[in-house]
Design a protein around this motif. Sequence first.
Motif, PDB file in Angstrom:
ATOM      1  N   PHE A 108       0.815  -1.217   0.000  1.00  0.00           N
ATOM      2  CA  PHE A 108       0.000   0.000   0.000  1.00  0.00           C
ATOM      3  C   PHE A 108       0.851   1.271   0.000  1.00  0.00           C
ATOM      4  CE2 PHE A 108      -2.324   3.417   2.138  1.00  0.00           C
ATOM      5  CZ  PHE A 108      -3.430   3.505   1.295  1.00  0.00           C
ATOM      6  N   LEU A 109       1.665   1.453   1.036  1.00  0.00           N
ATOM      7  CA  LEU A 109       2.389   2.713   1.171  1.00  0.00           C
ATOM      8  C   LEU A 109       3.330   2.976   0.003  1.00  0.00           C
ATOM      9  CD1 LEU A 109       3.221   2.689   4.992  1.00  0.00           C
ATOM     10  CD2 LEU A 109       1.434   3.980   3.804  1.00  0.00           C
ATOM     11  N   ARG A 110       4.077   1.966  -0.392  1.00  0.00           N
ATOM     12  CA  ARG A 110       5.039   2.163  -1.473  1.00  0.00           C
ATOM     13  C   ARG A 110       4.328   2.414  -2.799  1.00  0.00           C
ATOM     14  NH1 ARG A 110       8.617  -0.810  -4.934  1.00  0.00           N
ATOM     15  NH2 ARG A 110      10.656   0.214  -4.999  1.00  0.00           N
ATOM     16  N   GLU A 111       3.245   1.692  -3.050  1.00  0.00           N
ATOM     17  CA  GLU A 111       2.469   1.926  -4.269  1.00  0.00           C
ATOM     18  C   GLU A 111       1.890   3.339  -4.280  1.00  0.00           C
ATOM     19  OE1 GLU A 111       1.870  -0.625  -6.924  1.00  0.00           O
ATOM     20  OE2 GLU A 111       3.747  -1.018  -5.832  1.00  0.00           O
ATOM     21  N   GLN A 112       1.479   3.808  -3.114  1.00  0.00           N
ATOM     22  CA  GLN A 112       0.935   5.162  -2.995  1.00  0.00           C
ATOM     23  C   GLN A 112       2.024   6.208  -3.209  1.00  0.00           C
ATOM     24  OE1 GLN A 112      -0.555   6.606   0.931  1.00  0.00           O
ATOM     25  NE2 GLN A 112      -2.551   6.614  -0.066  1.00  0.00           N
ATOM     26  N   GLN A 113       3.208   5.957  -2.679  1.00  0.00           N
ATOM     27  CA  GLN A 113       4.322   6.884  -2.841  1.00  0.00           C
ATOM     28  C   GLN A 113       4.645   7.134  -4.306  1.00  0.00           C
ATOM     29  OE1 GLN A 113       7.345   4.899  -0.512  1.00  0.00           O
ATOM     30  NE2 GLN A 113       7.245   6.439   1.097  1.00  0.00           N
ATOM     31  N   TYR A 114       4.565   6.103  -5.110  1.00  0.00           N
ATOM     32  CA  TYR A 114       4.932   6.211  -6.519  1.00  0.00           C
ATOM     33  C   TYR A 114       3.733   6.456  -7.434  1.00  0.00           C
ATOM     34  CZ  TYR A 114       9.757   5.026  -5.523  1.00  0.00           C
ATOM     35  OH  TYR A 114      11.058   5.062  -5.069  1.00  0.00           O
ATOM     36  N   GLY A 115       2.594   6.801  -6.851  1.00  0.00           N
ATOM     37  CA  GLY A 115       1.447   7.202  -7.649  1.00  0.00           C
ATOM     38  C   GLY A 115       0.757   6.085  -8.388  1.00  0.00           C
ATOM     39  N   LEU A 116       0.916   4.843  -7.936  1.00  0.00           N
ATOM     40  CA  LEU A 116       0.296   3.706  -8.611  1.00  0.00           C
ATOM     41  C   LEU A 116      -0.975   3.227  -7.925  1.00  0.00           C
ATOM     42  CD1 LEU A 116       3.558   1.676  -9.338  1.00  0.00           C
ATOM     43  CD2 LEU A 116       2.231   3.026 -10.974  1.00  0.00           C
ATOM     44  N   MET A 117      -1.222   3.704  -6.703  1.00  0.00           N
ATOM     45  CA  MET A 117      -2.344   3.218  -5.912  1.00  0.00           C
ATOM     46  C   MET A 117      -3.555   4.141  -6.063  1.00  0.00           C
ATOM     47  SD  MET A 117      -3.723   1.114  -3.750  1.00  0.00           S
ATOM     48  CE  MET A 117      -2.330   0.071  -3.289  1.00  0.00           C
ATOM     49  N   ASN A 118      -4.681   3.575  -6.456  1.00  0.00           N
ATOM     50  CA  ASN A 118      -5.939   4.322  -6.537  1.00  0.00           C
ATOM     51  C   ASN A 118      -6.866   4.023  -5.361  1.00  0.00           C
ATOM     52  OD1 ASN A 118      -5.176   5.474  -8.961  1.00  0.00           O
ATOM     53  ND2 ASN A 118      -6.300   3.998 -10.220  1.00  0.00           N
ATOM     54  N   GLN A 119      -6.512   3.056  -4.548  1.00  0.00           N
ATOM     55  CA  GLN A 119      -7.392   2.531  -3.510  1.00  0.00           C
ATOM     56  C   GLN A 119      -7.133   3.208  -2.168  1.00  0.00           C
ATOM     57  OE1 GLN A 119      -6.888  -1.717  -3.131  1.00  0.00           O
ATOM     58  NE2 GLN A 119      -9.070  -2.052  -2.928  1.00  0.00           N
ATOM     59  N   SER A 120      -8.180   3.385  -1.384  1.00  0.00           N
ATOM     60  CA  SER A 120      -8.008   3.862  -0.016  1.00  0.00           C
ATOM     61  C   SER A 120      -7.431   2.735   0.833  1.00  0.00           C
ATOM     62  CB  SER A 120      -9.352   4.294   0.570  1.00  0.00           C
ATOM     63  OG  SER A 120     -10.198   3.167   0.745  1.00  0.00           O
ATOM     64  N   PHE A 121      -6.921   3.091   2.004  1.00  0.00           N
ATOM     65  CA  PHE A 121      -6.376   2.050   2.880  1.00  0.00           C
ATOM     66  C   PHE A 121      -7.471   1.068   3.288  1.00  0.00           C
ATOM     67  CE2 PHE A 121      -5.287   0.323   7.073  1.00  0.00           C
ATOM     68  CZ  PHE A 121      -4.091  -0.295   6.759  1.00  0.00           C
ATOM     69  N   GLY A 122      -8.669   1.564   3.530  1.00  0.00           N
ATOM     70  CA  GLY A 122      -9.766   0.677   3.898  1.00  0.00           C
ATOM     71  C   GLY A 122     -10.087  -0.331   2.807  1.00  0.00           C
ATOM     72  N   GLY A 123     -10.108   0.136   1.560  1.00  0.00           N
ATOM     73  CA  GLY A 123     -10.364  -0.781   0.450  1.00  0.00           C
ATOM     74  C   GLY A 123      -9.258  -1.800   0.292  1.00  0.00           C
ATOM     75  N   TRP A 124      -8.007  -1.322   0.421  1.00  0.00           N
ATOM     76  CA  TRP A 124      -6.866  -2.240   0.331  1.00  0.00           C
ATOM     77  C   TRP A 124      -6.922  -3.271   1.456  1.00  0.00           C
ATOM     78  CZ3 TRP A 124      -2.898  -3.208   3.797  1.00  0.00           C
ATOM     79  CH2 TRP A 124      -1.830  -3.963   3.314  1.00  0.00           C
TER      80      TRP A 124
END
Length: 432
Positions: free
Chosen positions: A121-137
């Motif tokens: 989650f965090l690393r994917e979010q850092q690099y702009g690849l994550m579209n999902q909220s933490f709750g969804g993940w």
Amino acid sequence: MQKRRIALSLAALAALALPGLAHAQSFDVEAATRAYLDTLQGAARAKSDAYFEGGYWLILWGALVSFLTDALMLRFRISAWVRDKVSGRFARPNLVVWGTALLYGLWGSIVTFPWAIYTGFLREQQYGLMNQSFGGWLGDQITATAISLVFFPLMVVAIYAVIRRFPRNWWMLATGVVLFFVMLGALIAPVYIAPLFNKYTELPAGPVRDRIVAMAKSRDVPAEHIYLFDASKQTKRISANVSGLGPTIRISLNDNLLNRTTLPETAAVMGHEMGHYVLGHVWRGILVMSLLAALVFFAISRAAPALIARYGERWGVRDLADPASMPVFGMLLAMAGLLVTPITNTLVRVNESDADAFGLDVAREPDGFALTAMKLSEYRKIEPGPIEEMLFFDHPSGATRVRMSMQWKKDHVPGAQMVVPPPMQQDQPEAK
């Protein structure tokens, strides 16, 4: 001199009669390849390289996290304690193994959860690849864990039953057990598991579907059903896949691919996926991975008894058939997985390269294929060195794919002309 003049005259006539051939001969594969690769520059290339190169360390650290998780179970005799507690409730060996495996799997999921949060989650979010909220993940992670806690204990029960019955040659039959569960998973995943994470619908009628159906018919690929799934709710990545086995095999594309690529690019990707189907890569992959599993199990059959003989009393592990030995298996599997990573990467990469060649032949979209390869640089280093690609890439690199597509263009497109695409978007890399 006269012969030379005749030769030049014949060459000139050939060029006039076959202009396409003359252009193809003058098409510079390396220059055309470089024109695509140079569209990724500056911050965008640095971001792509940093994301993928960081993954090299994740392979090592992931193996260490798994190893240490099992080592803790042995060091503090947790696996022996779990075995004793389960044995107090069940008398039958298979039920003791099942209960121990269930708690072992749950322990591993809990202890490694912080690592999963960072990598997934965090690393994917850092690099702009994550579209999902933490709750969804988190919801997806809980679902995946629940599925694994259904199938993993059943597989472990079968393996330990084999160990008890055939203590000397158990590794051969254990390979068969793993093969059965892999095939079962491949069979049911598209129908029963994948829909738990994404919504699958028929690809709507239109130019994209018409093009895919036409390509499929040209190579006798079943095209009654082409599935679209909503991966955009989770990730930015463009993707398509062949999944299933026998009656459940299917080709699917995600909505990112549909929405972020042109028709030539989508056709190139779907031609690649048809290559996996026609070339039988699902079955080939299962066979090769089974052979690797046999090799790993054979090594464990020699190493695990030696470890238990030396440290078993300290760990509370009696022998290999004791379900408390699961962490011993886990540590050795973590080490083996790390060592065979370059082998598995190479085996998968060869299949992917074959599918690339097939896709170019069926879609006939070399520039579409090259553009897609460049878009994959969002999460895959575009231009690695040869050793780097061999060790760490389970798909051909973007540079390899662009070069293949430009070579195909030179060989198959009359009058091939070099395309100079626009620069890719230069997003600023986010903090690591």
